[in-house]
Scaffold this active site. Structure first.
Site, PDB file in Angstrom:
ATOM      1  N   ASP A 144      44.784  37.847  41.268  1.00 46.04           N
ATOM      2  CA  ASP A 144      45.415  39.165  41.442  1.00 46.04           C
ATOM      3  C   ASP A 144      44.361  40.199  41.851  1.00 46.04           C
ATOM      4  O   ASP A 144      44.135  41.180  41.160  1.00 46.04           O
ATOM      5  CB  ASP A 144      46.098  39.536  40.115  1.00 46.04           C
ATOM      6  CG  ASP A 144      47.006  40.734  40.230  1.00 46.04           C
ATOM      7  OD1 ASP A 144      47.189  41.235  41.347  1.00 46.04           O
ATOM      8  OD2 ASP A 144      47.519  41.161  39.179  1.00 46.04           O
ATOM      9  N   ARG A 145      43.744  39.983  43.011  1.00 45.96           N
ATOM     10  CA  ARG A 145      42.618  40.825  43.452  1.00 45.96           C
ATOM     11  C   ARG A 145      43.091  42.179  43.993  1.00 45.96           C
ATOM     12  O   ARG A 145      42.327  43.114  44.086  1.00 45.96           O
ATOM     13  CB  ARG A 145      41.827  40.049  44.510  1.00 45.96           C
ATOM     14  CG  ARG A 145      40.709  40.792  45.203  1.00 45.96           C
ATOM     15  CD  ARG A 145      39.634  41.259  44.234  1.00 45.96           C
ATOM     16  NE  ARG A 145      38.575  41.949  44.938  1.00 45.96           N
ATOM     17  CZ  ARG A 145      38.652  43.187  45.404  1.00 45.96           C
ATOM     18  NH1 ARG A 145      39.775  43.874  45.263  1.00 45.96           N
ATOM     19  NH2 ARG A 145      37.619  43.738  46.030  1.00 45.96           N
ATOM     20  N   LYS A 146      44.342  42.253  44.380  1.00 46.72           N
ATOM     21  CA  LYS A 146      44.914  43.479  44.970  1.00 46.72           C
ATOM     22  C   LYS A 146      43.970  44.085  46.003  1.00 46.72           C
ATOM     23  O   LYS A 146      43.491  45.219  45.881  1.00 46.72           O
ATOM     24  CB  LYS A 146      45.268  44.511  43.899  1.00 46.72           C
ATOM     25  CG  LYS A 146      46.401  44.063  42.987  1.00 46.72           C
ATOM     26  CD  LYS A 146      46.954  45.202  42.158  1.00 46.72           C
ATOM     27  CE  LYS A 146      48.012  44.736  41.183  1.00 46.72           C
ATOM     28  NZ  LYS A 146      47.485  43.958  40.065  1.00 46.72           N
ATOM     29  N   PHE A 147      43.732  43.321  47.059  1.00 48.74           N
ATOM     30  CA  PHE A 147      42.896  43.803  48.161  1.00 48.74           C
ATOM     31  C   PHE A 147      43.529  45.083  48.722  1.00 48.74           C
ATOM     32  O   PHE A 147      44.759  45.181  48.820  1.00 48.74           O
ATOM     33  CB  PHE A 147      42.810  42.749  49.261  1.00 48.74           C
ATOM     34  CG  PHE A 147      42.043  41.522  48.852  1.00 48.74           C
ATOM     35  CD1 PHE A 147      40.653  41.532  48.837  1.00 48.74           C
ATOM     36  CD2 PHE A 147      42.696  40.367  48.462  1.00 48.74           C
ATOM     37  CE1 PHE A 147      39.934  40.406  48.448  1.00 48.74           C
ATOM     38  CE2 PHE A 147      41.983  39.238  48.079  1.00 48.74           C
ATOM     39  CZ  PHE A 147      40.599  39.267  48.071  1.00 48.74           C
ATOM     40  N   THR A 188      46.819  38.706  45.724  1.00 54.44           N
ATOM     41  CA  THR A 188      47.673  39.872  45.929  1.00 54.44           C
ATOM     42  C   THR A 188      46.955  40.850  46.849  1.00 54.44           C
ATOM     43  O   THR A 188      45.723  40.890  46.894  1.00 54.44           O
ATOM     44  CB  THR A 188      47.991  40.576  44.596  1.00 54.44           C
ATOM     45  OG1 THR A 188      46.771  40.769  43.885  1.00 54.44           O
ATOM     46  CG2 THR A 188      48.965  39.783  43.762  1.00 54.44           C
TER      47      THR A 188
END
Ligand code: 6AU
Length: 265
Positions: A89-92, A118
Protein backbone atom coordinates in the site's frame (compact mmCIF):
# COMPACT_ATOMS: atom_id res chain seq x y z
CA UNK A 1 -27.87 -9.43 -12.46
CA UNK A 2 -25.02 -10.24 -10.07
CA UNK A 3 -21.96 -11.86 -11.62
CA UNK A 4 -19.80 -14.31 -9.68
CA UNK A 5 -16.16 -13.52 -9.01
CA UNK A 6 -15.31 -16.34 -11.42
CA UNK A 7 -17.34 -14.69 -14.17
CA UNK A 8 -15.79 -11.32 -13.41
CA UNK A 9 -12.35 -12.89 -13.63
CA UNK A 10 -12.96 -13.41 -17.33
CA UNK A 11 -13.76 -9.68 -17.64
CA UNK A 12 -10.55 -8.53 -15.96
CA UNK A 13 -7.81 -7.42 -18.35
CA UNK A 14 -4.83 -7.50 -15.98
CA UNK A 15 -3.51 -10.99 -15.16
CA UNK A 16 -3.14 -10.29 -11.40
CA UNK A 17 -6.71 -8.93 -11.30
CA UNK A 18 -7.89 -12.14 -13.00
CA UNK A 19 -5.94 -14.27 -10.52
CA UNK A 20 -7.35 -12.30 -7.58
CA UNK A 21 -10.95 -12.88 -8.70
CA UNK A 22 -10.19 -16.58 -9.14
CA UNK A 23 -8.64 -16.82 -5.66
CA UNK A 24 -11.70 -15.17 -4.13
CA UNK A 25 -13.90 -17.71 -5.85
CA UNK A 26 -11.73 -20.71 -4.93
CA UNK A 27 -10.95 -19.77 -1.33
CA UNK A 28 -14.40 -18.26 -0.72
CA UNK A 29 -12.93 -15.17 0.86
CA UNK A 30 -13.05 -11.46 0.17
CA UNK A 31 -10.88 -10.51 3.12
CA UNK A 32 -7.74 -8.40 2.83
CA UNK A 33 -5.73 -8.17 6.01
CA UNK A 34 -3.94 -4.83 6.50
CA UNK A 35 -0.71 -5.53 8.30
CA UNK A 36 0.48 -2.26 9.77
CA UNK A 37 3.26 -3.61 11.96
CA UNK A 38 6.81 -2.51 12.65
CA UNK A 39 8.85 -5.72 12.57
CA UNK A 40 9.46 -8.32 9.89
CA UNK A 41 8.88 -11.12 12.41
CA UNK A 42 5.39 -9.86 13.21
CA UNK A 43 4.61 -9.37 9.51
CA UNK A 44 5.60 -12.96 8.67
CA UNK A 45 3.76 -14.39 11.69
CA UNK A 46 0.53 -12.65 10.66
CA UNK A 47 1.04 -13.82 7.05
CA UNK A 48 1.30 -17.44 8.18
CA UNK A 49 -1.63 -17.19 10.60
CA UNK A 50 -4.08 -15.31 8.38
CA UNK A 51 -2.90 -16.82 5.07
CA UNK A 52 -5.55 -19.55 4.79
CA UNK A 53 -8.40 -17.05 5.26
CA UNK A 54 -7.44 -14.13 3.03
CA UNK A 55 -7.22 -13.29 -0.64
CA UNK A 56 -5.00 -10.22 -0.21
CA UNK A 57 -2.19 -9.41 2.22
CA UNK A 58 -1.64 -5.66 2.46
CA UNK A 59 1.65 -4.24 3.68
CA UNK A 60 3.21 -0.87 4.50
CA UNK A 61 6.84 -1.95 4.35
CA UNK A 62 8.17 1.54 4.97
CA UNK A 63 6.84 1.15 8.52
CA UNK A 64 8.75 -2.10 9.05
CA UNK A 65 12.11 -1.44 10.72
CA UNK A 66 13.91 -4.56 9.52
CA UNK A 67 12.29 -5.43 6.18
CA UNK A 68 14.95 -7.04 3.95
CA UNK A 69 15.15 -9.09 0.77
CA UNK A 70 14.99 -12.18 2.94
CA UNK A 71 11.71 -10.97 4.52
CA UNK A 72 10.30 -10.49 1.02
CA UNK A 73 11.46 -14.01 0.06
CA UNK A 74 9.81 -15.56 3.12
CA UNK A 75 6.61 -13.59 2.49
CA UNK A 76 6.51 -14.84 -1.10
CA UNK A 77 6.94 -18.43 0.10
CA UNK A 78 4.01 -18.06 2.52
CA UNK A 79 1.92 -16.41 -0.21
CA UNK A 80 2.59 -19.32 -2.53
CA UNK A 81 1.81 -21.93 0.14
CA UNK A 82 -1.36 -20.26 1.44
CA UNK A 83 -2.43 -18.81 -1.93
CA UNK A 84 -2.83 -15.08 -1.44
CA UNK A 85 -1.79 -11.99 -3.36
CA UNK A 86 0.51 -9.31 -1.94
CA UNK A 87 -0.50 -5.64 -2.07
CA UNK A 88 2.05 -3.04 -0.98
CA UNK A 89 0.00 0.00 0.00
CA UNK A 90 2.66 2.51 -1.12
CA UNK A 91 0.11 5.05 -2.41
CA UNK A 92 2.43 6.43 -5.08
CA UNK A 93 1.59 10.08 -5.73
CA UNK A 94 4.30 11.62 -7.88
CA UNK A 95 5.18 12.21 -11.53
CA UNK A 96 5.66 9.18 -13.77
CA UNK A 97 9.47 9.16 -13.72
CA UNK A 98 9.68 9.47 -9.94
CA UNK A 99 7.18 6.72 -9.21
CA UNK A 100 8.99 4.41 -11.62
CA UNK A 101 12.20 4.91 -9.59
CA UNK A 102 10.44 4.51 -6.24
CA UNK A 103 8.68 1.35 -7.42
CA UNK A 104 11.51 -0.33 -9.27
CA UNK A 105 14.43 0.53 -6.98
CA UNK A 106 15.23 2.11 -3.65
CA UNK A 107 15.76 0.06 -0.50
CA UNK A 108 12.45 -1.83 -0.81
CA UNK A 109 12.55 -2.86 -4.50
CA UNK A 110 8.76 -3.14 -4.33
CA UNK A 111 8.34 -4.35 -7.90
CA UNK A 112 10.36 -7.50 -7.16
CA UNK A 113 7.97 -8.90 -4.54
CA UNK A 114 4.59 -7.07 -4.47
CA UNK A 115 2.00 -8.32 -6.97
CA UNK A 116 0.01 -5.12 -6.58
CA UNK A 117 0.52 -1.58 -5.29
CA UNK A 118 -1.75 1.38 -4.56
CA UNK A 119 -1.45 4.67 -6.42
CA UNK A 120 -3.11 8.06 -6.10
CA UNK A 121 -4.58 9.58 -9.27
CA UNK A 122 -3.62 13.13 -8.18
CA UNK A 123 -0.65 13.45 -10.54
CA UNK A 124 -2.45 12.08 -13.61
CA UNK A 125 -2.26 8.95 -15.74
CA UNK A 126 1.51 9.16 -16.17
CA UNK A 127 1.91 7.73 -12.68
CA UNK A 128 0.26 4.54 -13.98
CA UNK A 129 2.42 4.59 -17.10
CA UNK A 130 5.53 5.07 -14.92
CA UNK A 131 4.62 2.11 -12.72
CA UNK A 132 3.90 -0.02 -15.75
CA UNK A 133 7.24 0.81 -17.32
CA UNK A 134 9.09 -0.16 -14.12
CA UNK A 135 7.25 -3.49 -13.91
CA UNK A 136 8.73 -4.52 -17.28
CA UNK A 137 7.42 -8.02 -18.08
CA UNK A 138 6.48 -8.99 -14.52
CA UNK A 139 2.79 -9.70 -13.78
CA UNK A 140 1.97 -6.56 -11.81
CA UNK A 141 -0.86 -4.08 -11.33
CA UNK A 142 -2.27 -1.33 -9.13
CA UNK A 143 -5.34 -0.10 -7.30
CA UNK A 144 -6.13 3.59 -7.83
CA UNK A 145 -7.32 5.50 -4.75
CA UNK A 146 -10.74 6.92 -5.68
CA UNK A 147 -12.01 7.69 -2.17
CA UNK A 148 -10.56 7.68 1.34
CA UNK A 149 -11.88 6.61 4.71
CA UNK A 150 -10.15 9.33 6.70
CA UNK A 151 -12.07 12.21 8.22
CA UNK A 152 -11.47 15.53 6.44
CA UNK A 153 -9.85 14.07 3.33
CA UNK A 154 -9.87 16.40 0.32
CA UNK A 155 -11.22 14.03 -2.33
CA UNK A 156 -14.29 15.44 -4.13
CA UNK A 157 -16.95 13.65 -6.24
CA UNK A 158 -15.39 15.03 -9.42
CA UNK A 159 -11.95 13.73 -8.38
CA UNK A 160 -13.50 10.29 -7.77
CA UNK A 161 -15.23 10.37 -11.17
CA UNK A 162 -12.00 11.33 -12.94
CA UNK A 163 -10.19 8.52 -11.09
CA UNK A 164 -12.75 5.98 -12.33
CA UNK A 165 -12.26 7.24 -15.87
CA UNK A 166 -8.49 6.90 -15.48
CA UNK A 167 -8.92 3.33 -14.25
CA UNK A 168 -11.15 2.47 -17.23
CA UNK A 169 -8.50 3.87 -19.57
CA UNK A 170 -5.75 1.60 -18.16
CA UNK A 171 -7.31 -1.79 -17.45
CA UNK A 172 -4.05 -3.47 -18.51
CA UNK A 173 -2.44 -2.18 -15.28
CA UNK A 174 -5.24 -0.94 -13.01
CA UNK A 175 -6.95 -3.91 -11.30
CA UNK A 176 -9.40 -1.83 -9.29
CA UNK A 177 -10.20 1.10 -7.05
CA UNK A 178 -9.87 1.92 -3.37
CA UNK A 179 -13.38 3.10 -2.53
CA UNK A 180 -15.83 3.95 0.24
CA UNK A 181 -19.06 3.89 -1.75
CA UNK A 182 -20.53 1.80 -4.52
CA UNK A 183 -19.15 2.63 -7.98
CA UNK A 184 -22.10 1.56 -10.12
CA UNK A 185 -20.61 2.80 -13.35
CA UNK A 186 -17.29 0.92 -13.13
CA UNK A 187 -16.73 -2.08 -15.34
CA UNK A 188 -17.18 -5.49 -13.70
CA UNK A 189 -13.57 -6.39 -14.46
CA UNK A 190 -12.40 -3.83 -11.87
CA UNK A 191 -12.30 -4.67 -8.16
CA UNK A 192 -13.62 -2.39 -5.39
CA UNK A 193 -11.33 -2.52 -2.37
CA UNK A 194 -12.82 -0.93 0.75
CA UNK A 195 -10.73 -0.08 3.84
CA UNK A 196 -11.96 1.25 7.17
CA UNK A 197 -13.79 -1.95 8.13
CA UNK A 198 -14.09 -3.77 11.43
CA UNK A 199 -16.59 -5.61 13.56
CA UNK A 200 -17.71 -3.15 16.20
CA UNK A 201 -19.95 -5.25 18.37
CA UNK A 202 -18.71 -7.02 21.48
CA UNK A 203 -16.83 -5.72 24.46
CA UNK A 204 -13.33 -6.49 23.21
CA UNK A 205 -13.73 -4.73 19.86
CA UNK A 206 -15.45 -1.72 21.34
CA UNK A 207 -12.16 -0.80 23.02
CA UNK A 208 -11.23 0.48 19.54
CA UNK A 209 -14.40 2.44 18.67
CA UNK A 210 -12.09 5.18 17.31
CA UNK A 211 -8.36 5.47 16.73
CA UNK A 212 -8.23 9.16 17.63
CA UNK A 213 -6.54 9.94 14.31
CA UNK A 214 -9.50 10.32 11.98
CA UNK A 215 -9.96 6.77 10.73
CA UNK A 216 -13.63 5.96 10.07
CA UNK A 217 -14.73 2.35 10.33
CA UNK A 218 -17.87 0.67 9.09
CA UNK A 219 -19.06 -2.89 9.56
CA UNK A 220 -18.30 -5.66 7.03
CA UNK A 221 -22.04 -5.85 6.23
CA UNK A 222 -22.22 -2.12 5.51
CA UNK A 223 -19.03 -2.25 3.42
CA UNK A 224 -20.22 -5.12 1.23
CA UNK A 225 -24.00 -4.63 1.06
CA UNK A 226 -24.24 -0.83 1.03
CA UNK A 227 -20.85 0.43 -0.09
CA UNK A 228 -20.32 -2.17 -2.82
CA UNK A 229 -17.01 -3.57 -1.56
CA UNK A 230 -15.69 -6.60 -3.43
CA UNK A 231 -12.85 -6.93 -0.95
CA UNK A 232 -12.91 -5.57 2.61
CA UNK A 233 -9.66 -4.35 4.16
CA UNK A 234 -9.41 -5.09 7.88
CA UNK A 235 -6.32 -4.08 9.82
CA UNK A 236 -6.52 -3.47 13.54
CA UNK A 237 -9.90 -5.22 13.66
CA UNK A 238 -7.86 -8.41 13.22
CA UNK A 239 -4.33 -7.68 14.33
CA UNK A 240 -5.12 -5.82 17.54
CA UNK A 241 -8.20 -7.78 18.53
CA UNK A 242 -6.08 -10.91 18.79
CA UNK A 243 -3.33 -9.05 20.59
CA UNK A 244 -5.80 -7.73 23.12
CA UNK A 245 -7.28 -11.16 23.65
CA UNK A 246 -3.86 -12.61 24.40
CA UNK A 247 -3.22 -9.87 26.97
CA UNK A 248 -6.64 -10.36 28.53
CA UNK A 249 -5.92 -14.08 28.67
CA UNK A 250 -2.55 -13.55 30.37
CA UNK A 251 -4.32 -11.38 32.94
CA UNK A 252 -6.93 -14.07 33.46
CA UNK A 253 -9.84 -11.96 32.13
CA UNK A 254 -10.71 -14.41 29.35
CA UNK A 255 -9.96 -18.10 29.17
CA UNK A 256 -7.70 -19.86 26.68
CA UNK A 257 -10.65 -21.50 24.93
CA UNK A 258 -11.94 -18.10 23.87
CA UNK A 259 -8.56 -17.04 22.51
CA UNK A 260 -8.33 -20.34 20.62
CA UNK A 261 -11.81 -19.79 19.20
CA UNK A 262 -10.91 -16.37 17.79
CA UNK A 263 -7.71 -17.87 16.37
CA UNK A 264 -9.94 -20.08 14.27
CA UNK A 265 -11.60 -16.91 12.94
O1 6AU B 1 -8.35 -1.36 9.59
P1 6AU B 1 -7.32 -0.32 9.94
O2 6AU B 1 -7.90 1.03 10.20
O3 6AU B 1 -6.39 -0.76 11.03
O4 6AU B 1 -6.35 -0.20 8.67
C1 6AU B 1 -6.79 0.31 7.45
C2 6AU B 1 -5.74 0.16 6.38
C3 6AU B 1 -4.47 0.98 6.63
C4 6AU B 1 -4.62 2.19 5.70
O5 6AU B 1 -3.39 2.61 5.17
C5 6AU B 1 -5.52 1.64 4.58
O6 6AU B 1 -6.27 0.58 5.14
N1 6AU B 1 -6.45 2.65 4.00
C6 6AU B 1 -6.47 2.90 2.62
C7 6AU B 1 -5.85 2.06 1.63
C8 6AU B 1 -5.97 0.63 1.63
O7 6AU B 1 -5.35 2.51 0.67
C9 6AU B 1 -7.22 3.95 2.12
C10 6AU B 1 -8.10 4.66 2.97
O8 6AU B 1 -8.83 5.51 2.56
N2 6AU B 1 -8.12 4.31 4.30
C11 6AU B 1 -7.33 3.32 4.83
O9 6AU B 1 -7.44 3.06 6.04
O10 6AU B 1 -3.37 0.20 6.25
Amino acid sequence: MKLTYGERSAMAVNSVGKALFQLMEEKKTNLCVAVDVTTAEELLRIAAETGPYICLFKTHVDAVENFTESTAKSLLEIAQKEKFIILEDRKFADIGKTVSLQYGGGPMKIVTWADLVTCHSISGENAIIGLKSASKDLPRGCFLVAEMSSEGNLITPSYTKATLEMAEMHPEFVVGLVTQSIMKETSCGLIQLTPGVRISSGSVHSIFATDGLGQRWSSPEDAVLTRGADIVVVGRGITEARYILHILCEKGHVDEAMVKKTEDY
